[in-house]
Design a protein around this motif. Structure first.
Motif, PDB file in Angstrom:
ATOM      1  N   ARG A 112       0.487  -1.265  -0.196  1.00  0.00           N
ATOM      2  CA  ARG A 112       0.506   0.159  -0.176  1.00  0.00           C
ATOM      3  C   ARG A 112       0.857   1.702   0.534  1.00  0.00           C
ATOM      4  NH1 ARG A 112      -1.394   4.012   3.735  1.00  0.00           N
ATOM      5  NH2 ARG A 112      -3.608   4.837   3.760  1.00  0.00           N
ATOM      6  N   SER A 127       2.032  -2.714  -7.908  1.00  0.00           N
ATOM      7  CA  SER A 127       1.217  -3.727  -7.798  1.00  0.00           C
ATOM      8  C   SER A 127       1.567  -5.319  -8.197  1.00  0.00           C
ATOM      9  CB  SER A 127      -0.153  -2.712  -8.585  1.00  0.00           C
ATOM     10  OG  SER A 127      -0.744  -1.990  -7.689  1.00  0.00           O
ATOM     11  N   ILE A 160      -7.878  -4.365   2.477  1.00  0.00           N
ATOM     12  CA  ILE A 160      -7.534  -4.182   1.657  1.00  0.00           C
ATOM     13  C   ILE A 160      -8.590  -3.178   0.661  1.00  0.00           C
ATOM     14  CG2 ILE A 160      -6.454  -4.610  -0.954  1.00  0.00           C
ATOM     15  CD1 ILE A 160      -5.785  -7.386  -0.267  1.00  0.00           C
ATOM     16  N   ASN A 161      -9.301  -3.595   1.129  1.00  0.00           N
ATOM     17  CA  ASN A 161     -10.510  -2.554   0.322  1.00  0.00           C
ATOM     18  C   ASN A 161     -11.152  -1.150   1.131  1.00  0.00           C
ATOM     19  OD1 ASN A 161     -11.622  -3.966  -2.343  1.00  0.00           O
ATOM     20  ND2 ASN A 161     -12.379  -5.524  -1.361  1.00  0.00           N
ATOM     21  N   TYR A 183      -6.883   0.312   0.994  1.00  0.00           N
ATOM     22  CA  TYR A 183      -6.556   0.380  -0.783  1.00  0.00           C
ATOM     23  C   TYR A 183      -7.093   1.927  -1.367  1.00  0.00           C
ATOM     24  CZ  TYR A 183      -2.710  -3.249  -0.419  1.00  0.00           C
ATOM     25  OH  TYR A 183      -1.540  -4.048   0.565  1.00  0.00           O
ATOM     26  N   ASP A 207      -9.784   2.732  -4.584  1.00  0.00           N
ATOM     27  CA  ASP A 207     -11.132   1.890  -4.680  1.00  0.00           C
ATOM     28  C   ASP A 207     -10.583   1.451  -7.087  1.00  0.00           C
ATOM     29  OD1 ASP A 207     -13.023   0.451  -4.748  1.00  0.00           O
ATOM     30  OD2 ASP A 207     -14.731   2.628  -5.338  1.00  0.00           O
ATOM     31  N   THR A 242      -7.477  -2.925  -7.310  1.00  0.00           N
ATOM     32  CA  THR A 242      -7.188  -3.243  -5.492  1.00  0.00           C
ATOM     33  C   THR A 242      -7.802  -4.737  -5.482  1.00  0.00           C
ATOM     34  OG1 THR A 242      -7.145  -1.210  -4.942  1.00  0.00           O
ATOM     35  CG2 THR A 242      -8.309  -2.282  -3.535  1.00  0.00           C
TER      36      THR A 242
END
Length: 342
Positions: A62, A78, A133-134, A137, A139, A143
Motif C-alpha cells: 500500500r 502492484s 485491502i478494500n 487501498y 478503490d 485493488t
C-alpha cells in the motif's frame, strides 16, 4: 459333575468382560492431541508470525502504491508486489487453520471435521484480508484483483492445513515463512553481490551478474527452508514422544515433502498469480514493450526460483534426516541367529 452350577466352568464366561476396563486409560494420551497425526505443535505462534508478515506485506504494498504516481507506476508496482502478498496469504491461511485444527485434535475430532474447519478458517482469513485491502487501498480494479487473489490464496492455504499429517504442514508453513523473510533480508545484499559477480557498464555483464545473484538467493533460500523444515519436524517428534511415547515416528517421505513444500508453495503462488491476477499482469505488460519484457522475465525468474527452492530444500532435509540415522549393528545379528536356528 463339571457341568453343575457353581463349578469352575460356569464362572468362565464372566472372565472376558474384564478387558474393557482398560479402554479409558488408552484414550487419555490421545485426548491430549500432542501425539495425534492431526496436531501441529507451535501452530499458535506460527499463526501470529504469519499474520504479522502478511500485514507487513500489505502495508509495504500500500505504501509503495500510494507513493507512486497515479496510473502507470501504480499498476507496475502492484504487479511487482503481488507475488509477495499471495505467498504471505498462503502461509497465513495454513498457519491460522493449523492453530484452529489443533483445538479440534485435542478433542479427538474426526478428520472430516478438521478439514472443514481448516477450509472455513482459510475462508475467514481470506475475507478479512480482502476487506482490509478494500478499506485501505484505493478503490479501483487493481485493488479488487489484489483482494480477490489474496482471499483465494488464504483459502487454499487453509485447505492444505486440513491434511491428516498436520506436522508436515506445520513444517512447510514454518519453512516457507523463514524462506520468505530471508528473501526480503537478502535484498540488501543484491547490489554488493552484483558487483562481486562482475556487473559492469555493459548490459550483458549486468544480466549475467543478476542471474548469478538470483541463483545464489534461490540456493540459500532452499537451504534455509530445508533446515527449518527438518528442525521443526525433529522438535515436533521429540515433543510428541515425550508426551506420548507410543507416537509413531515420521518416515523419510514426510521429511522429503516438508523440505520440498516451500518450493511447491512458491510454484503454487505463481499459478494463483497467473490465474487470478492475469488481468493485472496484462495491464502492466501493456504499458510498454519494456514492461512486457520485464513481466515475462519476472515470471520466468519466479518459476526458476520455486524449482531451485523445491529441490534444494528437499535435498537439504533428506541429508539432515539421513545424518540422524545411526548404524543398525544391534539389529543385524538377530535375523542371522533366527536363520541359523531354522
Amino acid at each position: 459333575m463339571s457341568n453343575q452350577p457353581g463349578s469352575s466352568t460356569a464362572a468362565e464366561p464372566d472372565q472376558p468382560e474384564a478387558p474393557p476396563a482398560v479402554q479409558p486409560e488408552q484414550a487419555g494420551p490421545v485426548a491430549e492431541g500432542t501425539g495425534a497425526p492431526g496436531y501441529a505443535p507451535g501452530a499458535a505462534l506460527l499463526a501470529l508470525l504469519s499474520v504479522g508478515w502478511l500485514a507487513a506485506m500489505l502495508w509495504s504494498t500500500r505504501a509503495a502504491i500510494s507513493s507512486a504516481a497515479a496510473g502507470v507506476t501504480a499498476i507496475s508496482l502492484s504487479a511487482y508486489a503481488l507475488p509477495g502478498v499471495i505467498s504471505a496469504a498462503l502461509v497465513t491461511g495454513a498457519a491460522v487453520a493449523l492453530a484452529v485444527t489443533n483445538l479440534l485434535a485435542r478433542r479427538r475430532a474426526g478428520a472430516t471435521l478438521r478439514f472443514l474447519a481448516a477450509v472455513g478458517t482459510g475462508l475467514l482469513v481470506g475475507l478479512a484480508t480482502a476487506v482490509a485491502i478494500n478499506l485501505t487501498y484505493a478503490d479501483n480494479a487493481t485493488t479488487n484483483t489484489i483482494a480477490g487473489t489474496t482471499a483465494a490464496a488464504a483459502i487454499i492455504g487453509g485447505a492444505a492445513a486440513g491434511a491428516r499429517t498436520s506436522r508436515v504442514v506445520g513444517a512447510v508453513a514454518a519453512a516457507a515463512l523463514a524462506a520468505l523473510i530471508f528473501v526480503v533480508a537478502f535484498s540488501r545484499a543484491r547490489d554488493p553481490l552484483s558487483d562481486l559477480f562482475g556487473a559492469g557498464d555493459t548490459q550483458e555483464s549486468v544480466l549475467t551478474a543478476a542471474k548469478w545473484v538470483s541463483r545464489t538467493e534461490s540456493l540459500l533460500a532452499g537451504l534455509v527452508a530445508g533446515l527449518v523444515a527438518f528442525g521443526y519436524l525433529t522438535w515436533a517428534r521429540r515433543r510428541a514422544t515425550r508426551r506420548e511415547p507410543a507416537t509413531p515416528a515420521l518416515r523419510w517421505p514426510a521429511y522429503l515433502l516438508a523440505g520440498a513444500g516451500p518450493g511447491l508453495l512458491l510454484l503454487l503462488t505463481e499459478v494463483i498469480i497467473r490465474v487470478g491476477g492475469r488481468g493485472l499482469l496484462d495491464l502492466a505488460a501493456a504499458l510498454s514493450d519494456a514492461d512486457a519484457v520485464a513481466q515475462t522475465s519476472l515470471g520466468t525468474s519466479r518459476v526458476d526460483n520455486g524449482i531451485w527452492v523445491l529441490f534444494v530444500g528437499a535435498l537439504t532435509t533428506l541429508v539432515a534426516f539421513g545424518r540422524t540415522l545411526g548404524p543398525r549393528t544391534d539389529d543385524e545379528p538377530e535375523p542371522v541367529e533366527e536363520t541359523a536356528a531354522l
